[in-house]
Design an enzyme around this catalytic site. Structure first.
Site, short mmCIF file in Angstrom:
data_model
loop_
_atom_site.label_atom_id
_atom_site.label_comp_id
_atom_site.label_asym_id
_atom_site.label_seq_id
_atom_site.Cartn_x
_atom_site.Cartn_y
_atom_site.Cartn_z
N GLU A 114 8.16 -3.77 9.83
CA GLU A 114 6.87 -4.48 9.94
C GLU A 114 5.87 -3.88 8.95
OE1 GLU A 114 6.00 -3.44 13.99
OE2 GLU A 114 7.47 -4.82 14.82
N PRO A 115 6.13 -3.95 7.66
CA PRO A 115 5.21 -3.36 6.69
C PRO A 115 3.94 -4.19 6.53
CG PRO A 115 6.91 -4.57 5.52
CD PRO A 115 7.26 -4.64 7.00
N GLY A 116 2.81 -3.51 6.40
CA GLY A 116 1.54 -4.20 6.15
C GLY A 116 0.89 -3.63 4.91
N ARG A 117 0.22 -2.49 5.10
CA ARG A 117 -0.56 -1.87 4.03
C ARG A 117 0.23 -1.68 2.73
NH1 ARG A 117 -4.83 1.64 5.35
NH2 ARG A 117 -3.88 1.83 7.40
N ARG A 167 -13.45 0.25 6.50
CA ARG A 167 -12.61 1.44 6.60
C ARG A 167 -13.36 2.77 6.39
NH1 ARG A 167 -8.93 2.45 3.59
NH2 ARG A 167 -7.57 3.41 5.13
N GLY A 216 3.80 1.18 8.66
CA GLY A 216 3.07 2.44 8.61
C GLY A 216 3.11 3.21 7.31
N CYS A 275 -28.48 -1.36 7.82
CA CYS A 275 -29.36 -0.37 8.43
C CYS A 275 -28.61 0.53 9.40
CB CYS A 275 -30.53 -1.08 9.09
SG CYS A 275 -31.46 -1.98 7.86
N GLU A 276 -27.69 1.29 8.86
CA GLU A 276 -26.91 2.30 9.59
C GLU A 276 -26.57 3.37 8.57
OE1 GLU A 276 -25.22 2.09 12.75
OE2 GLU A 276 -25.70 0.01 13.24
C1 LIG Z 1 -0.45 -2.22 12.38
C2 LIG Z 1 1.00 -2.37 12.71
C3 LIG Z 1 1.94 -2.47 11.69
C4 LIG Z 1 1.60 -2.37 10.22
O1 LIG Z 1 1.11 -1.13 9.87
P1 LIG Z 1 0.91 -0.76 8.32
O2 LIG Z 1 0.41 0.61 8.35
O3 LIG Z 1 -0.10 -1.72 7.77
O4 LIG Z 1 2.22 -0.90 7.65
C5 LIG Z 1 3.26 -2.68 12.05
N1 LIG Z 1 3.64 -2.77 13.36
C6 LIG Z 1 2.74 -2.66 14.36
C7 LIG Z 1 3.22 -2.78 15.75
C8 LIG Z 1 1.40 -2.46 14.08
O5 LIG Z 1 0.53 -2.34 15.08
#
Ligand SMILES: *Cc1c(COP(=O)(O)O)cnc(C)c1O
Length: 419
Positions: free
Chosen positions: A275-278, A314, A240, A343-344
């Site tokens: 659980e890092p993503g972004r 996004r 997050g 076309c939106e």
């Molecule tokens: C989407 C998600 C993440 C990653 O979120 P980021 O904002 O990309 O870091 C981690 N854990 C869970 C359960 C998620 O749904």
């Protein structure tokens, strides 16, 4: 920091001019920087170095490209997956099954069984019902499932409503005040090895106070469970952490986050999971687009680009901001609306934005497109599925082909009762 910079008047990804990629692959196209991905993975891990026991699982949903996953595998990351498809990708990229965490509010019986067969390291279960079902499936297979219970801490992450997940009315996890009882009942289930708690309050978090509040509540619950005699060895704090989408914007970074986590968890005596993503992928990618034409508008001209909401969703989904920069800036600015060809009216990337002066045929990029970019792409308006490129130093390669409409409609069938 990233590796997309202007050198001698044009933008490069590491040592490759973006214009070279656009000329050879066509536009729109996503470009990822290998060094940036690697660096972000290292910075995030280093920021957590004070924690004695930790596990990092990259959130595959932010960017599931196999080449991206293999960079993260080499950096020692496991994977956080939210579907059987993501699990298959993580396994295909060589991430050990034991390092995979399976999250998600709607894991089907079939997905639970497939994940057990694959030997997934941990299930983050989101309801008592799911826990009971998982235990049953595991027992039938003569084994047990390792799991944590995801709790909804009822904390407002302070981010966009559509990416907030930790308020009581959100669908994720079990209610905080029910969690201890559910934990107790599930702990007694044969087939389930419940070893901890999980939390994830949202995405693009730009203020650490809500995360701290959520983690403190989780710590409380952990102590309560332990004093009732339950074992809690793993605490999954989710992902997050936000990233700067605007040049010059400052947000709490991995170091601030790491210091906060170290302080909150200092006497937890548990393996802390992330659980890092972004934060890993966001600024590791750009979307290159070509200006189709510039047409007059009422308050400002419309810059019509060849990327659209189907390629980068996004802005249309979350009113998200992506910086728009010319690949060969002329040194002058203009005010414009930036729109795609779909076309939106929601196919709008920016309104009344001050941007580099661009003309038909110019190349430009949307920055910070490495997370929730290509993975959300679709083929609406029968557009091609956007390709992806990775750059490493002066090498580059197409890491996902452009999928043309012919390939998509080849999967459609005409029944014999239609002439
Ligand atoms: C989407 C998600 C993440 C990653 O979120 P980021 O904002 O990309 O870091 C981690 N854990 C869970 C359960 C998620 O749904």
């Amino acid at each position: 920091m990233d590796h997309f910079e202007i050198r001698n008047g044009e933008m490069f990804a590491e040592n490759v001019p973006l214009a070279t990629i656009a000329a050879e692959v066509g536009t729109p196209v996503y470009v990822y920087s290998h060094s940036t991905l690697q660096r972000h993975a290292q910075v995030f891990r280093d920021a957590l170095s004070a924690l004695p026991r930790k596990h990092l699982a990259f959130a595959v949903k932010s960017n599931p490209n196999l080449s991206v996953l293999s960079v993260l595998r080499d950096e020692g990351y496991g994977a956080d997956v939210v579907s059987e498809g993501e699990m298959k990708r993580a396994l295909a990229a060589g991430i050990p099954a034991s390092d995979i965490v399976f999250s998600g509010v709607g894991k089907s019986r079939r997905e639970l069984a497939a994940a057990l067969d694959a030997g997934i390291g941990q299930f983050n279960i989101e309801s008592e019902e799911e826990g009971v079902e998982l235990a049953e499936i595991a027992r039938d297979k003569g084994g047990h499932a390792v799991a944590t219970l995801r709790v909804n801490p009822d904390v407002d992450a302070g981010t966009h409503a559509k990416i907030s997940t930790g308020k009581a009315e959100n669908k994720f996890g079990v209610a905080y005040h029910d969690a201890a009882e559910i934990y107790a009942r599930l702990s007694a289930c044969e087939g389930l090895n419940l070893r901890g708690l999980a939390v994830h309050i949202g995405s693009q978090i730009s203020d650490l106070a809500p995360s701290r509040a959520a983690f403190e509540k989780m710590g409380e619950l952990m102590r309560q469970l332990r004093s009732a005699g339950h074992s809690v060895t793993h605490m999954d704090l989710g992902g997050g952490l936000g990233v700067p989408y605007r040049l010059g914007e400052t947000l709490p970074g991995p170091d601030d986050y790491g210091a906060m986590v170290a302080e909150v968890t200092r006497d937890w005596d548990a393996t802390i999971m992330f659980e890092p993503g972004r934060v890993i992928t966001g600024n590791s990618g750009v979307l290159i687009t070509e200006v189709i034409r510039v047409k007059p508008g009422v308050s400002a001209p419309f810059v019509v680009v060849d990327a659209a909401m189907n390629d980068l969703a996004r802005p249309s989904l979350y009113d998200a901001w992506h910086d728009f920069l010319a690949v060969r800036p002329r040194g002058e600015m203009m005010e414009a609306h930036i729109v795609g060809p779909i076309c939106e009216s929601s196919d709008t990337f920016a309104k009344n934005r001050t941007i580099d002066v661009v003309e038909a045929g110019d190349l430009a990029v949307f920055r910070t497109a490495g997370a929730y970019g290509a993975t959300m792409a679709n083929t609406y308006n029968s557009r091609a599925l956007v390709p992806e490129v990775m750059v490493k130093g002066d090498k580059w390669a197409v890491v996902a082909d452009r999928i043309e409409p012919e390939t998509i409609f080849a999967a459609e069938r005409l029944p014999d009762w239609l002439s």
